[in-house]
Design a protein around this motif. Structure first.
Motif, PDB file in Angstrom:
ATOM      1  N   LEU A  78      36.037  30.503  31.072  1.00  0.00           N
ATOM      2  CA  LEU A  78      35.475  30.427  32.421  1.00  0.00           C
ATOM      3  C   LEU A  78      36.072  31.513  33.329  1.00  0.00           C
ATOM      4  CD1 LEU A  78      33.368  28.763  33.817  1.00  0.00           C
ATOM      5  CD2 LEU A  78      35.121  27.159  34.495  1.00  0.00           C
ATOM      6  N   SER A  79      37.341  31.808  33.138  1.00  0.00           N
ATOM      7  CA  SER A  79      37.977  32.874  33.914  1.00  0.00           C
ATOM      8  C   SER A  79      37.358  34.227  33.598  1.00  0.00           C
ATOM      9  CB  SER A  79      39.482  32.914  33.641  1.00  0.00           C
ATOM     10  OG  SER A  79      40.111  31.792  34.208  1.00  0.00           O
ATOM     11  N   LEU A  80      37.053  34.461  32.346  1.00  0.00           N
ATOM     12  CA  LEU A  80      36.400  35.715  31.961  1.00  0.00           C
ATOM     13  C   LEU A  80      35.019  35.819  32.598  1.00  0.00           C
ATOM     14  CD1 LEU A  80      36.354  38.303  30.265  1.00  0.00           C
ATOM     15  CD2 LEU A  80      35.463  36.934  28.377  1.00  0.00           C
ATOM     16  N   VAL A  81      34.282  34.724  32.579  1.00  0.00           N
ATOM     17  CA  VAL A  81      32.940  34.711  33.169  1.00  0.00           C
ATOM     18  C   VAL A  81      33.010  35.005  34.666  1.00  0.00           C
ATOM     19  CG1 VAL A  81      30.983  33.203  33.750  1.00  0.00           C
ATOM     20  CG2 VAL A  81      31.922  33.198  31.426  1.00  0.00           C
ATOM     21  N   ILE A  82      33.881  34.318  35.378  1.00  0.00           N
ATOM     22  CA  ILE A  82      33.919  34.507  36.833  1.00  0.00           C
ATOM     23  C   ILE A  82      34.497  35.876  37.195  1.00  0.00           C
ATOM     24  CG2 ILE A  82      36.139  33.427  37.332  1.00  0.00           C
ATOM     25  CD1 ILE A  82      34.746  32.141  39.794  1.00  0.00           C
ATOM     26  N   PHE A  83      35.407  36.395  36.389  1.00  0.00           N
ATOM     27  CA  PHE A  83      35.896  37.758  36.609  1.00  0.00           C
ATOM     28  C   PHE A  83      34.718  38.737  36.566  1.00  0.00           C
ATOM     29  CE2 PHE A  83      37.333  41.834  34.903  1.00  0.00           C
ATOM     30  CZ  PHE A  83      38.296  42.185  35.830  1.00  0.00           C
ATOM     31  N   CYS A  84      33.871  38.573  35.569  1.00  0.00           N
ATOM     32  CA  CYS A  84      32.681  39.431  35.462  1.00  0.00           C
ATOM     33  C   CYS A  84      31.742  39.225  36.645  1.00  0.00           C
ATOM     34  CB  CYS A  84      31.955  39.167  34.146  1.00  0.00           C
ATOM     35  SG  CYS A  84      32.894  39.661  32.694  1.00  0.00           S
ATOM     36  N   PHE A  85      31.602  37.974  37.105  1.00  0.00           N
ATOM     37  CA  PHE A  85      30.757  37.691  38.263  1.00  0.00           C
ATOM     38  C   PHE A  85      31.263  38.434  39.498  1.00  0.00           C
ATOM     39  CE2 PHE A  85      28.168  33.575  37.568  1.00  0.00           C
ATOM     40  CZ  PHE A  85      27.769  34.007  36.323  1.00  0.00           C
ATOM     41  N   TYR A  86      32.573  38.458  39.692  1.00  0.00           N
ATOM     42  CA  TYR A  86      33.135  39.178  40.838  1.00  0.00           C
ATOM     43  C   TYR A  86      32.814  40.664  40.740  1.00  0.00           C
ATOM     44  CZ  TYR A  86      35.731  35.583  43.353  1.00  0.00           C
ATOM     45  OH  TYR A  86      36.067  34.509  44.130  1.00  0.00           O
ATOM     46  N   GLY A  87      32.909  41.221  39.548  1.00  0.00           N
ATOM     47  CA  GLY A  87      32.570  42.630  39.362  1.00  0.00           C
ATOM     48  C   GLY A  87      31.103  42.909  39.642  1.00  0.00           C
ATOM     49  N   TRP A 109      39.355  29.724  38.357  1.00  0.00           N
ATOM     50  CA  TRP A 109      40.094  30.361  39.447  1.00  0.00           C
ATOM     51  C   TRP A 109      41.072  31.448  38.997  1.00  0.00           C
ATOM     52  CZ3 TRP A 109      45.295  29.740  39.292  1.00  0.00           C
ATOM     53  CH2 TRP A 109      45.801  28.619  38.618  1.00  0.00           C
ATOM     54  N   PRO A 110      41.696  31.372  37.811  1.00  0.00           N
ATOM     55  CA  PRO A 110      42.550  32.506  37.438  1.00  0.00           C
ATOM     56  C   PRO A 110      41.756  33.814  37.334  1.00  0.00           C
ATOM     57  CG  PRO A 110      43.109  30.599  36.099  1.00  0.00           C
ATOM     58  CD  PRO A 110      41.836  30.273  36.828  1.00  0.00           C
ATOM     59  N   GLY A 111      40.576  33.746  36.757  1.00  0.00           N
ATOM     60  CA  GLY A 111      39.725  34.931  36.665  1.00  0.00           C
ATOM     61  C   GLY A 111      39.219  35.375  38.020  1.00  0.00           C
ATOM     62  N   ALA A 112      38.993  34.416  38.908  1.00  0.00           N
ATOM     63  CA  ALA A 112      38.559  34.749  40.268  1.00  0.00           C
ATOM     64  C   ALA A 112      39.668  35.490  41.013  1.00  0.00           C
ATOM     65  CB  ALA A 112      38.159  33.485  41.023  1.00  0.00           C
ATOM     66  N   MET A 113      40.897  35.027  40.855  1.00  0.00           N
ATOM     67  CA  MET A 113      42.015  35.702  41.501  1.00  0.00           C
ATOM     68  C   MET A 113      42.151  37.129  40.968  1.00  0.00           C
ATOM     69  SD  MET A 113      44.917  32.745  41.688  1.00  0.00           S
ATOM     70  CE  MET A 113      46.014  33.640  42.766  1.00  0.00           C
ATOM     71  N   LEU A 114      42.011  37.277  39.676  1.00  0.00           N
ATOM     72  CA  LEU A 114      42.099  38.604  39.077  1.00  0.00           C
ATOM     73  C   LEU A 114      40.939  39.485  39.543  1.00  0.00           C
ATOM     74  CD1 LEU A 114      43.711  40.372  37.131  1.00  0.00           C
ATOM     75  CD2 LEU A 114      42.273  39.501  35.283  1.00  0.00           C
ATOM     76  N   GLY A 115      39.746  38.901  39.606  1.00  0.00           N
ATOM     77  CA  GLY A 115      38.580  39.647  40.078  1.00  0.00           C
ATOM     78  C   GLY A 115      38.730  40.099  41.516  1.00  0.00           C
ATOM     79  N   GLN A 116      39.292  39.243  42.349  1.00  0.00           N
ATOM     80  CA  GLN A 116      39.522  39.635  43.742  1.00  0.00           C
ATOM     81  C   GLN A 116      40.486  40.806  43.816  1.00  0.00           C
ATOM     82  OE1 GLN A 116      40.801  36.250  46.045  1.00  0.00           O
ATOM     83  NE2 GLN A 116      38.930  35.113  45.644  1.00  0.00           N
ATOM     84  N   ALA A 117      41.519  40.782  42.996  1.00  0.00           N
ATOM     85  CA  ALA A 117      42.524  41.843  43.030  1.00  0.00           C
ATOM     86  C   ALA A 117      41.987  43.146  42.441  1.00  0.00           C
ATOM     87  CB  ALA A 117      43.773  41.402  42.267  1.00  0.00           C
ATOM     88  N   VAL A 118      41.333  43.061  41.298  1.00  0.00           N
ATOM     89  CA  VAL A 118      40.862  44.267  40.607  1.00  0.00           C
ATOM     90  C   VAL A 118      39.734  44.946  41.373  1.00  0.00           C
ATOM     91  CG1 VAL A 118      39.669  45.075  38.524  1.00  0.00           C
ATOM     92  CG2 VAL A 118      41.621  43.536  38.319  1.00  0.00           C
ATOM     93  N   PHE A 119      38.769  44.147  41.822  1.00  0.00           N
ATOM     94  CA  PHE A 119      37.598  44.721  42.494  1.00  0.00           C
ATOM     95  C   PHE A 119      37.756  44.801  44.014  1.00  0.00           C
ATOM     96  CE2 PHE A 119      35.892  42.648  38.612  1.00  0.00           C
ATOM     97  CZ  PHE A 119      35.543  43.806  37.938  1.00  0.00           C
ATOM     98  N   ARG A 120      38.873  44.298  44.536  1.00  0.00           N
ATOM     99  CA  ARG A 120      39.092  44.232  45.984  1.00  0.00           C
ATOM    100  C   ARG A 120      37.875  43.616  46.662  1.00  0.00           C
ATOM    101  NH1 ARG A 120      41.648  50.184  46.944  1.00  0.00           N
ATOM    102  NH2 ARG A 120      43.414  49.906  45.566  1.00  0.00           N
ATOM    103  N   HIS A 121      37.521  42.454  46.164  1.00  0.00           N
ATOM    104  CA  HIS A 121      36.293  41.796  46.597  1.00  0.00           C
ATOM    105  C   HIS A 121      36.601  40.399  47.114  1.00  0.00           C
ATOM    106  CE1 HIS A 121      32.040  41.306  46.881  1.00  0.00           C
ATOM    107  NE2 HIS A 121      31.966  40.382  45.949  1.00  0.00           N
ATOM    108  N   LYS A 122      36.008  40.070  48.238  1.00  0.00           N
ATOM    109  CA  LYS A 122      36.173  38.768  48.883  1.00  0.00           C
ATOM    110  C   LYS A 122      37.619  38.527  49.298  1.00  0.00           C
ATOM    111  CE  LYS A 122      31.932  37.254  48.153  1.00  0.00           C
ATOM    112  NZ  LYS A 122      31.014  37.060  49.255  1.00  0.00           N
ATOM    113  N   THR A 123      38.307  39.567  49.707  1.00  0.00           N
ATOM    114  CA  THR A 123      39.715  39.436  50.065  1.00  0.00           C
ATOM    115  C   THR A 123      39.959  39.392  51.569  1.00  0.00           C
ATOM    116  OG1 THR A 123      40.001  41.824  49.970  1.00  0.00           O
ATOM    117  CG2 THR A 123      40.509  40.591  47.966  1.00  0.00           C
ATOM    118  N   LYS A 124      38.928  39.650  52.364  1.00  0.00           N
ATOM    119  CA  LYS A 124      39.113  39.687  53.812  1.00  0.00           C
ATOM    120  C   LYS A 124      38.305  38.634  54.550  1.00  0.00           C
ATOM    121  CE  LYS A 124      40.435  44.402  53.715  1.00  0.00           C
ATOM    122  NZ  LYS A 124      40.610  45.637  54.291  1.00  0.00           N
ATOM    123  N   LYS A 125      37.446  37.962  53.850  1.00  0.00           N
ATOM    124  CA  LYS A 125      36.587  36.956  54.470  1.00  0.00           C
ATOM    125  C   LYS A 125      37.351  35.629  54.516  1.00  0.00           C
ATOM    126  CE  LYS A 125      31.758  35.728  54.361  1.00  0.00           C
ATOM    127  NZ  LYS A 125      30.532  35.787  53.597  1.00  0.00           N
TER     128      LYS A 125
END
Length: 93
Positions: free
Chosen positions: A15-24, A51-67
């Motif tokens: 699930l973390s892999l899936v959501i990481f890809c979703f963030y990208g 959520w672990p993949g979401a946290m990684l996705g936020q960090a890697v893609f700098r996405h959804k980090t200011k809202k």
């Protein structure tokens, strides 16, 4: 390690892999002005264990980090997930 824990870890990992890809995908859709992934979808996937993949996705893609509103709900999903996970582990131990 009991089989149940391996299944649980595999579920979280997948699930973390899936959501990481979703963030990208969502980040690049935002850049290009294309159709986005709903925030509720990201929150639901975080809530059920991604959520672990979401946290990684936020960090890697700098996405959804200011809202701020998104981040508050995101951290609530993590807390709820961890409480439920602790309950499951406690009940099976």
């Amino acid at each position: 390690m009991p089989t149940e824990y391996l299944v649980l870890l595999s579920f979280y990992g997948l699930l973390s892999l899936v959501i990481f890809c979703f963030y990208g995908v969502d980040k690049f859709a935002a850049i290009r002005g294309k159709q986005r992934i709903r925030e509720s979808t990201l929150h639901i996937l975080s809530l059920v264990g991604g959520w672990p993949g979401a946290m990684l996705g936020q960090a890697v893609f700098r996405h959804k980090t200011k809202k701020l509103r998104f981040l508050v709900v995101f951290w609530l999903t993590i807390m709820v997930n961890l409480v439920c996970l602790a309950g499951v582990v406690f009940l099976t131990y």
